[in-house]
Design an enzyme around this catalytic site. Structure first.
Site, PDB file in Angstrom:
ATOM      1  N   THR A 165       0.587  -0.963   0.128  1.00 27.94           N
ATOM      2  CA  THR A 165      -0.410  -0.322  -0.153  1.00 27.94           C
ATOM      3  C   THR A 165       0.922   0.784  -0.241  1.00 27.94           C
ATOM      4  O   THR A 165       1.883   1.008   0.446  1.00 27.94           O
ATOM      5  CB  THR A 165      -0.435   0.718   0.901  1.00 27.94           C
ATOM      6  N   ARG A 202     -12.878  -8.472  -0.912  1.00 31.50           N
ATOM      7  CA  ARG A 202     -12.091  -8.659  -0.089  1.00 31.50           C
ATOM      8  C   ARG A 202     -11.412  -6.811  -0.007  1.00 31.50           C
ATOM      9  O   ARG A 202     -11.245  -6.505  -1.071  1.00 31.50           O
ATOM     10  CB  ARG A 202     -10.515  -9.282   0.004  1.00 31.50           C
ATOM     11  N   VAL A 203     -11.300  -6.481   1.496  1.00 33.93           N
ATOM     12  CA  VAL A 203     -11.359  -5.225   1.679  1.00 33.93           C
ATOM     13  C   VAL A 203      -9.765  -5.316   2.859  1.00 33.93           C
ATOM     14  O   VAL A 203     -10.010  -6.301   4.183  1.00 33.93           O
ATOM     15  CB  VAL A 203     -12.789  -4.269   2.773  1.00 33.93           C
ATOM     16  N   GLY A 204      -8.723  -4.730   2.987  1.00 39.33           N
ATOM     17  CA  GLY A 204      -7.701  -5.240   3.355  1.00 39.33           C
ATOM     18  C   GLY A 204      -7.815  -3.756   4.404  1.00 39.33           C
ATOM     19  O   GLY A 204      -9.161  -2.942   4.920  1.00 39.33           O
ATOM     20  N   ASP A 205      -6.746  -3.585   5.080  1.00 41.53           N
ATOM     21  CA  ASP A 205      -6.886  -2.674   6.251  1.00 41.53           C
ATOM     22  C   ASP A 205      -7.110  -0.674   5.619  1.00 41.53           C
ATOM     23  O   ASP A 205      -7.235  -0.120   6.622  1.00 41.53           O
ATOM     24  CB  ASP A 205      -6.132  -3.062   7.128  1.00 41.53           C
ATOM     25  N   GLY A 225       1.373  -3.738   5.143  1.00 47.27           N
ATOM     26  CA  GLY A 225       1.367  -5.090   5.225  1.00 47.27           C
ATOM     27  C   GLY A 225      -0.396  -6.184   5.112  1.00 47.27           C
ATOM     28  O   GLY A 225      -0.663  -5.830   4.380  1.00 47.27           O
ATOM     29  N   GLY A 254      -3.108  -7.306   5.281  1.00 45.69           N
ATOM     30  CA  GLY A 254      -4.514  -5.653   6.136  1.00 45.69           C
ATOM     31  C   GLY A 254      -5.250  -7.034   7.747  1.00 45.69           C
ATOM     32  O   GLY A 254      -5.904  -6.359   7.923  1.00 45.69           O
TER      33      GLY A 254
HETATM   34  C1  SD4 Z   1      -3.903  -4.865   2.293  1.00 47.43           C
HETATM   35  N1  SD4 Z   1      -2.714  -3.769   3.692  1.00 47.43           N
HETATM   36  O1  SD4 Z   1      -4.949  -4.667   1.901  1.00 47.43           O
HETATM   37  C2  SD4 Z   1      -2.893  -3.812   2.163  1.00 47.43           C
HETATM   38  C3  SD4 Z   1      -1.926  -4.613   1.638  1.00 47.43           C
HETATM   39  C4  SD4 Z   1      -1.046  -4.202   1.521  1.00 47.43           C
HETATM   40  O2  SD4 Z   1       1.750  -4.737   1.950  1.00 47.43           O
HETATM   41  O3  SD4 Z   1       0.818  -3.139   2.513  1.00 47.43           O
HETATM   42  N2  SD4 Z   1       0.429  -4.485   1.871  1.00 47.43           N
HETATM   43  O4  SD4 Z   1      -4.368  -5.424   3.231  1.00 47.43           O
END
Ligand code: SD4
Length: 320
Positions: free
Chosen positions: A165, A193-196, A217, A219
Site C-alpha cells: 500500500t 475482500r477489503v484490507g486495512d 502489510g 490487512g
Molecule cells: C491490504 N495492507 O490490502 C494492504 C496491502 C498491503 O503490503 O499494504 N500490503 O491488506
C-alpha cells in the site's frame, strides 16, 4: 484544499514534512514536497503523492497496472483523512477509477455516505467525473494468467503474494496534517475482500493536534490491532513517533504471535506536528521521508530483534 484550519494554534509552526510507505513513494514525494515548500496544503500534498504512484504502471500494487483479484479483476481500496476537522472519505473494492485517492478525498467532504464500496463506489466515481479506465495492463493480466494456471482450484491461488500500500502523512507550514492510502490489496484476493487500507484507525489516522500514522502489510492482521489509531493515541500521550511505533507495533506483534501463532507482515509509519517521524516493522521495509531543508530520502527499516527498529539508508541505485 483543506476544508478547515489547524487545531494547534499554540504551536509555532515552521516546518513542513512528509513520510510515506515504500520506495514507490519517492517520485510522488519529490513532487508534493515542492508544493509544501511553497506553502501548499497537506491534503493536496497527500493527494499529489499518491496520485503519482497510482498512475505509474511500474508500481504493481497500487492503481494502474496493479494486482488483480482471483477472478482477474482489479478492485482497489483507498482513503483520505483531514487532520484538522477529522473529515474522512474512503472507497473499497472500487473499479476502473484511475485515482481512488481523489475519489476518497472528494467523499471526505461529505458528512454522510463518505465510505463507499464496490459498485456504489465505482458508480459514484463515474457520475462525479473522475477519470475511469481499464486498470489492468497487459503485464498485470499476464501475471494473473500465470498465477491462475498454477492453481488447480481457484481457492488455492494466493492469497498472500504480492501486495503493498502507498500510505502517506503530510504536515504543511500552516500546521495542518492529512493522511491517505491507496492499494489494490493482496494479489489473487477473494473478490470483495477489503484490507486495512481504507479503514480509519487501522490503515491510517491523523489529527493535526497530534500527528498521523499509516500502515502496510497484511490487512487482516493490521486491522486486529487498530494500529494507526494506537500510534496516534500514544503520540498524544507524549511519545515520540518512533517510541509510539515501536510500542504499538512490537507489543501487538508479540500478542498476536502468542494468541494466534502466526502473524503477517506489519509495517507502520508515523509523523508528528513537529515533523518528526517514526517507523516500526516486522519485515524489511522501505519508506520515504522529506522535511523542510532536507532532501527527500529513501530509508530501510528492519526489526532490531529487541522491540526496536533499525533504520539504514538505502543504496544510491534504489533511486534509479
Ligand atoms: C491490504 N495492507 O490490502 C494492504 C496491502 C498491503 O503490503 O499494504 N500490503 O491488506
Amino acid at each position: 484544499m483543506n476544508d478547515s484550519s489547524p487545531q494547534q494554534s499554540s504551536q509555532n509552526q515552521s516546518t513542513w514534512a512528509s513520510i510515506a510507505t515504500w520506495r514507490m513513494a519517492y517520485e510522488g514525494m519529490v513532487k508534493s514536497s515542492s508544493g509544501l515548500e511553497e506553502g501548499g496544503q497537506a491534503g493536496d500534498a497527500v493527494e499529489t503523492l499518491i496520485q503519482e504512484v497510482e498512475a505509474n504502471p511500474d508500481y504493481t500494487s497500487v492503481g494502474y497496472g496493479a494486482l488483480p483479484n482471483r477472478e482477474g479483476e482489479m478492485e482497489m481500496d483507498a482513503a483520505f483523512m483531514d487532520g484538522n476537522n477529522m473529515a474522512l472519505g474512503a472507497v473499497a473494492g472500487i473499479q476502473y477509477a484511475l485515482h481512488p485517492i481523489s475519489v476518497a478525498r472528494r467523499l471526505s467532504r461529505r458528512h454522510t455516505s463518505s465510505f463507499l464500496v464496490g459498485q456504489g463506489a465505482t458508480r459514484y466515481a463515474q457520475i462525479s467525473g473522475f477519470e475511469m479506465r481499464n486498470m489492468l495492463t497487459d503485464r498485470a493480466r499476464r501475471r494473473w494468467e500465470l498465477e491462475s494456471a498454477k492453481a488447480t482450484r481457484p481457492e488455492s491461488a494466493g492469497p498472500y503474494r504480492g501486495h503493498d500500500t502507498v500510505g502517506a502523512i503530510c504536515l504543511d507550514l500552516q500546521g495542518s496534517m492529512a493522511a491517505g492510502t491507496s492499494t489494490s490489496g493482496l494479489f489473487m484476493k477473494e473478490p470483495g475482500r477489503v484490507g486495512d487500507s481504507p479503514l480509519p484507525g487501522s490503515g491510517f489516522y491523523v489529527d493535526s493536534a497530534v500527528g498521523g500514522a499509516a500502515a502496510t502489510g497484511l490487512g487482516e492482521d493490521i486491522m486486529k490491532g487498530c494500529l494507526s489509531y494506537r500510534i496516534v493515541a500514544l503520540m498524544g500521550r507524549g511519545l515520540t513517533p518512533q517510541e509510539a511505533c515501536d510500542s504499538a507495533v512490537y507489543e501487538f506483534y508479540s500478542l498476536l504471535r502468542k494468541r494466534c501463532g502466526k502473524v503477517g507482515e506489519i509495517s507502520l509509519i508515523a509523523l508528528n506536528t513537529r515533523g518528526e517521524w517514526g517507523v516500526a516493522t516486522n519485515v524489511e521495509f522501505t519508506f520515504c521521508t522529506a522535511r523542510k531543508g532536507e532532501q527527500t530520502r529513501i530509508l530501510m527499516a528492519n526489526p532490531d530483534g529487541k522491540s526496536g527498529t533499525r533504520i539504514d539508508p538505502v543504496a544510491k541505485d534504489w533511486l534509479q
